[in-house]
Design a protein around this motif. Structure first.
Motif, PDB file in Angstrom:
ATOM      1  N   ILE A  17      47.632  48.936  49.251  1.00 30.25           N
ATOM      2  CA  ILE A  17      48.274  47.810  48.570  1.00 30.25           C
ATOM      3  C   ILE A  17      49.383  48.337  47.670  1.00 30.25           C
ATOM      4  O   ILE A  17      49.170  49.265  46.883  1.00 30.25           O
ATOM      5  CB  ILE A  17      47.272  47.011  47.721  1.00 30.25           C
ATOM      6  N   LEU A  18      50.572  47.765  47.779  1.00 32.94           N
ATOM      7  CA  LEU A  18      51.687  48.027  46.869  1.00 32.94           C
ATOM      8  C   LEU A  18      51.980  46.740  46.111  1.00 32.94           C
ATOM      9  O   LEU A  18      52.069  45.665  46.722  1.00 32.94           O
ATOM     10  CB  LEU A  18      52.926  48.478  47.641  1.00 32.94           C
ATOM     11  N   PHE A  19      52.139  46.838  44.788  1.00 34.98           N
ATOM     12  CA  PHE A  19      52.341  45.616  44.011  1.00 34.98           C
ATOM     13  C   PHE A  19      53.260  45.877  42.819  1.00 34.98           C
ATOM     14  O   PHE A  19      53.363  47.003  42.325  1.00 34.98           O
ATOM     15  CB  PHE A  19      51.007  45.038  43.528  1.00 34.98           C
ATOM     16  N   GLN A  20      53.898  44.823  42.374  1.00 32.24           N
ATOM     17  CA  GLN A  20      54.776  44.875  41.210  1.00 32.24           C
ATOM     18  C   GLN A  20      54.844  43.479  40.614  1.00 32.24           C
ATOM     19  O   GLN A  20      55.096  42.507  41.330  1.00 32.24           O
ATOM     20  CB  GLN A  20      56.177  45.357  41.589  1.00 32.24           C
ATOM     21  N   SER A  21      54.599  43.351  39.320  1.00 34.28           N
ATOM     22  CA  SER A  21      54.666  42.054  38.654  1.00 34.28           C
ATOM     23  C   SER A  21      55.168  42.230  37.231  1.00 34.28           C
ATOM     24  O   SER A  21      55.022  43.302  36.631  1.00 34.28           O
ATOM     25  CB  SER A  21      53.293  41.365  38.641  1.00 34.28           C
ATOM     26  N   THR A  22      55.752  41.167  36.694  1.00 29.05           N
ATOM     27  CA  THR A  22      56.297  41.211  35.339  1.00 29.05           C
ATOM     28  C   THR A  22      55.196  41.333  34.296  1.00 29.05           C
ATOM     29  O   THR A  22      55.303  42.100  33.347  1.00 29.05           O
ATOM     30  CB  THR A  22      57.133  39.949  35.075  1.00 29.05           C
ATOM     31  N   ASP A  23      54.106  40.566  34.456  1.00 30.56           N
ATOM     32  CA  ASP A  23      52.997  40.591  33.512  1.00 30.56           C
ATOM     33  C   ASP A  23      51.742  40.082  34.219  1.00 30.56           C
ATOM     34  O   ASP A  23      51.751  39.830  35.430  1.00 30.56           O
ATOM     35  CB  ASP A  23      53.309  39.743  32.274  1.00 30.56           C
ATOM     36  N   TYR A  24      50.669  39.923  33.449  1.00 34.35           N
ATOM     37  CA  TYR A  24      49.397  39.486  34.038  1.00 34.35           C
ATOM     38  C   TYR A  24      49.484  38.063  34.582  1.00 34.35           C
ATOM     39  O   TYR A  24      48.782  37.701  35.531  1.00 34.35           O
ATOM     40  CB  TYR A  24      48.280  39.576  32.994  1.00 34.35           C
ATOM     41  N   GLY A  25      50.343  37.247  33.975  1.00 33.99           N
ATOM     42  CA  GLY A  25      50.463  35.865  34.432  1.00 33.99           C
ATOM     43  C   GLY A  25      50.947  35.746  35.865  1.00 33.99           C
ATOM     44  O   GLY A  25      50.628  34.790  36.559  1.00 33.99           O
ATOM     45  N   SER A  26      51.725  36.720  36.332  1.00 34.23           N
ATOM     46  CA  SER A  26      52.225  36.695  37.710  1.00 34.23           C
ATOM     47  C   SER A  26      51.414  37.615  38.617  1.00 34.23           C
ATOM     48  O   SER A  26      51.897  38.036  39.663  1.00 34.23           O
ATOM     49  CB  SER A  26      53.702  37.076  37.755  1.00 34.23           C
ATOM     50  N   ALA A  27      50.187  37.931  38.205  1.00 40.12           N
ATOM     51  CA  ALA A  27      49.319  38.761  39.037  1.00 40.12           C
ATOM     52  C   ALA A  27      48.987  38.054  40.349  1.00 40.12           C
ATOM     53  O   ALA A  27      48.887  36.835  40.407  1.00 40.12           O
ATOM     54  CB  ALA A  27      48.027  39.084  38.282  1.00 40.12           C
ATOM     55  N   ILE A  28      48.818  38.834  41.403  1.00 43.81           N
ATOM     56  CA  ILE A  28      48.439  38.309  42.720  1.00 43.81           C
ATOM     57  C   ILE A  28      47.041  38.827  43.040  1.00 43.81           C
ATOM     58  O   ILE A  28      46.767  40.019  42.916  1.00 43.81           O
ATOM     59  CB  ILE A  28      49.445  38.749  43.790  1.00 43.81           C
ATOM     60  N   TYR A  29      46.163  37.922  43.437  1.00 37.91           N
ATOM     61  CA  TYR A  29      44.763  38.264  43.652  1.00 37.91           C
ATOM     62  C   TYR A  29      44.510  38.584  45.123  1.00 37.91           C
ATOM     63  O   TYR A  29      45.028  37.909  46.021  1.00 37.91           O
ATOM     64  CB  TYR A  29      43.858  37.114  43.209  1.00 37.91           C
ATOM     65  N   VAL A  30      43.694  39.620  45.344  1.00 31.12           N
ATOM     66  CA  VAL A  30      43.346  40.064  46.686  1.00 31.12           C
ATOM     67  C   VAL A  30      41.832  40.217  46.772  1.00 31.12           C
ATOM     68  O   VAL A  30      41.217  40.859  45.905  1.00 31.12           O
ATOM     69  CB  VAL A  30      44.023  41.418  47.022  1.00 31.12           C
ATOM     70  N   GLN A  31      41.230  39.641  47.796  1.00 29.72           N
ATOM     71  CA  GLN A  31      39.792  39.775  48.004  1.00 29.72           C
ATOM     72  C   GLN A  31      39.480  41.115  48.657  1.00 29.72           C
ATOM     73  O   GLN A  31      40.164  41.524  49.595  1.00 29.72           O
ATOM     74  CB  GLN A  31      39.259  38.633  48.862  1.00 29.72           C
TER      75      GLN A  31
END
Length: 244
Positions: free
Chosen positions: A209-223
């Motif tokens: 998994i590669l991820f990038q977000s501005t803060d926790y509010g824009s987090a993307i959830y993965v099962q």
């Protein structure tokens, strides 16, 4: 207690539970199949604030289900043998205060998912979703007001089986969150490689998994359910890589 009744391409169902000298919870719905290529459903849920069951695993705004009411409406269309379209809308409200919220909560979610199955082994899907909820509004006053928190998401996914026993899955997802005075974004891409040899009680799963977000509010959830005796709904935020 629960019930289920089928008649003329339709099904009515429901379930209820009550804690002694506490609260109660109930859910019910209707599923319609007017045509072989069309199906629709509606589901209603309600749980009083006194229904605080510690082992609850409710499907709603949270897994507790306490003090929550909601309605879900969904429609499935199959224009042809390869294309499936799912459209849904959900409204929910709670009677509790929550984190970063000086009021009871309400939310609405609507989305559409289109799936194209080129064959039994190859599938493409596109999902677009919008969610609106409440969050405190920044203020210099002692008591903050509340504003709408809007999250928009787009997901592309491909699943294929190049040869017997092998499965590949790719996903790309983008999220945009709009809070009062701020906008944050997040992106995530992952690849799954799975192998199950024929005739052997063995399976191998590799995920990156590669991820990038501005803060926790824009987090993307993965099962994550592949690791032995483990099930997680992981929040990917910040910038990094995750693999197992």
């Amino acid at each position: 207690a629960d019930f289920q009744h089928r008649f003329n391409g339709a099904m009515v169902y429901g379930e209820g539970c009550r804690r002694l000298d506490k609260g109660w919870a109930a859910t019910g719905g209707l599923i319609l199949n007017p045509d072989r290529n069309i199906s629709a459903g509606i589901s209603i849920r309600d749980a009083t604030s006194g229904y605080a069951w510690p082992y609850s695993n409710a499907s709603g705004m949270n897994s507790d289900g306490n003090g929550e009411t909601g309605i879900y409406i969904g429609l499935n269309l199959r224009p042809n043998s390869k294309l499936s379209i799912n459209i849904y809308h959900e409204e929910a409200a709670t009677s509790w205060l929550g984190y970063r919220r000086n009021s009871t909560d309400r939310s609405s979610t609507e989305g559409i998912r289109m799936t194209y199955a080129q064959s039994k082994k190859t599938e493409f899907s596109l999902t677009v979703r919008r969610t609106a909820s409440l969050v405190n509004r920044p203020s210099d006053d002692d008591i903050e007001g509340v504003s709408e928190n809007i999250a928009k998401q787009v997901r592309l996914q491909f699943t294929g089986e190049p040869s017997f026993g092998w499965q590949l899955r790719y996903r790309w997802e983008y999220k945009k969150q709009e809070l009062p005075g701020t906008v944050s974004t997040g992106m995530m891409a992952f690849q799954d490689l799975r192998y199950r040899p024929n005739g052997l009680p063995l399976s191998i799963s590799i995920r990156t998994i590669l991820f990038q977000s501005t803060d926790y509010g824009s987090a993307i959830y993965v099962q994550e359910s592949e690791p032995l005796y483990s099930y997680r709904n992981t929040a990917c935020y910040g910038e990094g890589m995750r693999w197992y």
